[in-house]
Design an enzyme around this catalytic site. Structure first.
Site, PDB file in Angstrom:
ATOM      1  N   GLU A  58       0.816  -1.215   0.000  1.00  0.00           N
ATOM      2  CA  GLU A  58       0.000   0.000   0.000  1.00  0.00           C
ATOM      3  C   GLU A  58       0.851   1.268   0.000  1.00  0.00           C
ATOM      4  O   GLU A  58       0.554   2.231  -0.712  1.00  0.00           O
ATOM      5  CB  GLU A  58      -0.936   0.001   1.209  1.00  0.00           C
ATOM      6  CG  GLU A  58      -1.840   1.213   1.286  1.00  0.00           C
ATOM      7  CD  GLU A  58      -2.758   1.196   2.490  1.00  0.00           C
ATOM      8  OE1 GLU A  58      -3.580   2.126   2.616  1.00  0.00           O
ATOM      9  OE2 GLU A  58      -2.651   0.260   3.317  1.00  0.00           O
ATOM     10  N   HIS A 114      -5.158   6.092   0.360  1.00  0.00           N
ATOM     11  CA  HIS A 114      -4.921   4.752   0.895  1.00  0.00           C
ATOM     12  C   HIS A 114      -5.418   3.699  -0.085  1.00  0.00           C
ATOM     13  O   HIS A 114      -6.031   4.017  -1.115  1.00  0.00           O
ATOM     14  CB  HIS A 114      -5.635   4.590   2.243  1.00  0.00           C
ATOM     15  CG  HIS A 114      -5.002   5.372   3.347  1.00  0.00           C
ATOM     16  ND1 HIS A 114      -4.149   4.805   4.273  1.00  0.00           N
ATOM     17  CD2 HIS A 114      -5.070   6.692   3.652  1.00  0.00           C
ATOM     18  CE1 HIS A 114      -3.732   5.742   5.109  1.00  0.00           C
ATOM     19  NE2 HIS A 114      -4.273   6.901   4.748  1.00  0.00           N
ATOM     20  N   GLU A 183      -9.992   5.445  -0.025  1.00  0.00           N
ATOM     21  CA  GLU A 183      -9.554   4.050  -0.208  1.00  0.00           C
ATOM     22  C   GLU A 183      -9.703   3.758  -1.693  1.00  0.00           C
ATOM     23  O   GLU A 183     -10.809   3.542  -2.189  1.00  0.00           O
ATOM     24  CB  GLU A 183     -10.413   3.106   0.637  1.00  0.00           C
ATOM     25  CG  GLU A 183     -10.273   3.291   2.142  1.00  0.00           C
ATOM     26  CD  GLU A 183      -8.999   2.683   2.713  1.00  0.00           C
ATOM     27  OE1 GLU A 183      -8.158   2.229   1.919  1.00  0.00           O
ATOM     28  OE2 GLU A 183      -8.855   2.662   3.956  1.00  0.00           O
TER      29      GLU A 183
END
Length: 221
Positions: A58, A114, A183
């Site tokens: 990530e 993210h 996200e």
């Protein structure tokens, strides 16, 4: 005469490129005396890898998106936004310092980037705002919706909606500056993990975020 014909032929071959440059010049001829300040926060970094995806970590994906976003702002929009990154390398920055930067700059927007991770069937983009209610609540919701629309309409991502959470990086924003946490996709799923492993797709994600920001701030394209 022969040299003139060669020059004309060269110009005709490059007409599309010239028209593109002309369009960009016309766009950037607009005057923006007061630049909007935007803080981009690539999540995790350094010893904190974030989610371990099927193809990449990530922390690397979020940094790549942030760097590409900065390139888009520079190359095509001549730094129309006053863009700051909380990190521009594989470094761990404390959540408090990320918040402090946005606060000190009196940011017009704070976007923390993210990637998601769950079971292999989970897919889509979701955006979070803080659960706390304050002066920036509605503005943060509008910013989130603008970026979500770009992902859904331009990139075809499944929308999981706008949600609220008690994320520390957003905790001080509710009365100071609009702030969201994106996200960008599930790196635990094969298709979205592969998508975010491709540089061209990273560039597309970065552009979608930038366009969402610009639309939200009502900046002309």
């Amino acid at each position: 005469m022969k040299n003139v014909m060669k020059k004309l032929k060269f110009k005709l071959k490059n007409v599309s490129f010239l028209l593109m440059l002309l369009n960009i010049c016309l766009v950037n001829a607009q005057v923006y005396p007061l630049k909007k300040i935007v803080v981009i926060d690539p999540g995790h970094g350094g010893i904190d890898p974030g989610a371990l995806g099927l193809h990449r970590q990530e922390k690397d994906i979020t940094l790549d998106i942030a760097l590409e976003l900065k390139k888009w702002n520079n190359m095509f929009f001549k730094n129309e936004l006053d863009l700051y990154l909380t990190r521009d390398s594989d470094t761990l920055i404390s959540l408090a310092d990320r918040r402090k930067l946005a606060s000190a700059l009196k940011a017009d927007a704070f976007i923390s980037i993210h990637c998601n991770s769950a079971h292999k069937g989970a897919r889509g983009i979701e955006i979070f705002t803080t659960k706390k209610t304050g002066q920036q609540t509605t503005v943060s919701q509008n910013l989130a919706q603008s970026i979500l629309d770009e992902f859904r309409l331009q990139l075809g991502f499944l929308s999981r909606g706008i949600k609220k959470a008690r994320y520390s990086v957003l905790s001080q924003s509710f009365n100071q500056y609009p702030a969201i946490l994106i996200e960008t996709g599930f790196i635990s799923s094969e298709d979205e993990s592969m998508y975010l492993a491709d540089k061209k797709h990273i560039q597309a994600v970065a552009l979608a975020i930038l366009m969402g920001i610009k639309n939200h701030l009502n900046l002309k394209l």
